[in-house]
Structures are given as structure tokens and as C-alpha cells.
Design an enzyme around this catalytic site. Sequence first.
Site, PDB file in Angstrom:
ATOM      1  N   TYR A  65       0.789  -1.231   0.000  1.00 60.11           N
ATOM      2  CA  TYR A  65       0.000   0.000   0.000  1.00 60.11           C
ATOM      3  C   TYR A  65       0.823   1.283   0.000  1.00 60.11           C
ATOM      4  CZ  TYR A  65      -3.762  -3.290   0.883  1.00 60.11           C
ATOM      5  OH  TYR A  65      -4.649  -4.326   0.776  1.00 60.11           O
ATOM      6  N   HIS A  67      -8.796   1.658  -5.692  1.00 64.85           N
ATOM      7  CA  HIS A  67      -7.992   0.748  -4.864  1.00 64.85           C
ATOM      8  C   HIS A  67      -6.526   1.081  -5.071  1.00 64.85           C
ATOM      9  CE1 HIS A  67     -11.500  -1.579  -3.977  1.00 64.85           C
ATOM     10  NE2 HIS A  67     -11.805  -1.504  -5.265  1.00 64.85           N
TER      11      HIS A  67
HETATM   12  C1  DQA Z   1      -7.775  -2.209  -1.105  1.00 59.55           C
HETATM   13  C2  DQA Z   1      -7.845  -3.648  -1.634  1.00 59.55           C
HETATM   14  C3  DQA Z   1      -8.736  -4.499  -0.755  1.00 59.55           C
HETATM   15  O1  DQA Z   1      -8.787  -5.829  -1.261  1.00 59.55           O
HETATM   16  C4  DQA Z   1      -8.182  -4.551   0.658  1.00 59.55           C
HETATM   17  O2  DQA Z   1      -9.036  -5.296   1.503  1.00 59.55           O
HETATM   18  C5  DQA Z   1      -7.921  -3.194   1.213  1.00 59.55           C
HETATM   19  C6  DQA Z   1      -7.338  -2.161   0.353  1.00 59.55           C
HETATM   20  C7  DQA Z   1      -6.774  -1.346  -1.898  1.00 59.55           C
HETATM   21  O3  DQA Z   1      -6.834  -0.133  -1.759  1.00 59.55           O
HETATM   22  O4  DQA Z   1      -5.919  -1.881  -2.624  1.00 59.55           O
HETATM   23  O5  DQA Z   1      -8.100  -2.955   2.415  1.00 59.55           O
HETATM   24  O6  DQA Z   1      -9.057  -1.625  -1.237  1.00 59.55           O
END
Ligand code: DQA
Length: 155
Positions: free
Chosen positions: A26, A103
Site C-alpha cells: 500500500y 484501490h
Molecule cells: C484495497 C484492496 C482491498 O482488497 C483490501 O481489503 C484493502 C485495500 C486497496 O486499496 O488496494 O483494504 O481496497
Amino acid sequence: MSAAATVYVLNGPNLNLLGKGQPEIYGGETLGDLEAACVEHGGACGLAVSFHQSNHEGEIVETIHRAREEAAAIVINPAAYTHTSVAIMDALLAFDGPVIEVHLSNVHRREEFRNHSYVSKAATGVICGLGTKGYLLALDAVADLLVPDAGDSEG
Ligand code: DQA
């Protein structure tokens, strides 16, 4: 000059840990950094950003209900609720303006359970895999979608 349109930027569970948990997936920016970048970029696009994060599904649903009264568009990273929440999908379906799903990671390159999104059924567009830059691109898209087509006035 008309007032800036308000955009709700919504973040789901665990995103309060952004920059602290799983930075290899992330990235290293915190949620505070992301909020500052969204407010600044939104301002440059003529948008007033109202930024929210919640770890609770019902609270996210209620924030979307509030957006019906207060916001012209929604940018949402529903995090894990993406893959589970009919309630968030239904709340977004009851919202009239553009909805951009974001995402940070490319959910299609990850575990199979992340490949399906209920929220996409209610989204105008989806951006994934571009890290925090995806939020800024979503704000660009909102700015474009809210401005009436220049061609219309030439009629
Ligand atoms: C997310 C992807 C989701 O699968 C995960 O549960 C997240 C973050 C992303 O920003 O890549 O919490 O939404």
C-alpha cells in the site's frame, strides 16, 4: 463565481493504518498525507474535498446517505468491504452523482477473493493499482464528469 462542488472521499476499514501496515502493498504515505494531497488536488480542480475514514460498515452507509444531501460526487476506497458489502453497494446505487471506486493495489493481481467487487456495480468508473495517485486521478475524473460538456453550449 459558483461555489466549489463538494466531493466525499471515503475510505474503508484498516485504511487508518495506511503507511504503517503492509507498506510493500500500500506504499509509505499515511492517511493524513493522502487527505492533504486530495484536498490540495481537489482545490486545484475546483472541488471541495470532504475526507472520511471508517472501520464500520454502517457508518460508511450513513456517510453515503449524508453525501446525498451534501456532495456532488463520491470517490470511495471501500477496502475489504469492496468484496463483501451489499449494503454499501445499495447505498451508492441510491446516490445520484458520479461514483469513482479506487484501490491502491491492483486487486486483479492479488488473491481471487479480491477479484470481485460489489461496489463496482454502483461505480461510474474504477481505478486500481496506481497507489495514492489513483485518488488524484479519480478527482480529475470527477471534475470532468461534473463540468457540462463544452460542446453542449455551442449547440
Ligand atoms: C484495497 C484492496 C482491498 O482488497 C483490501 O481489503 C484493502 C485495500 C486497496 O486499496 O488496494 O483494504 O481496497
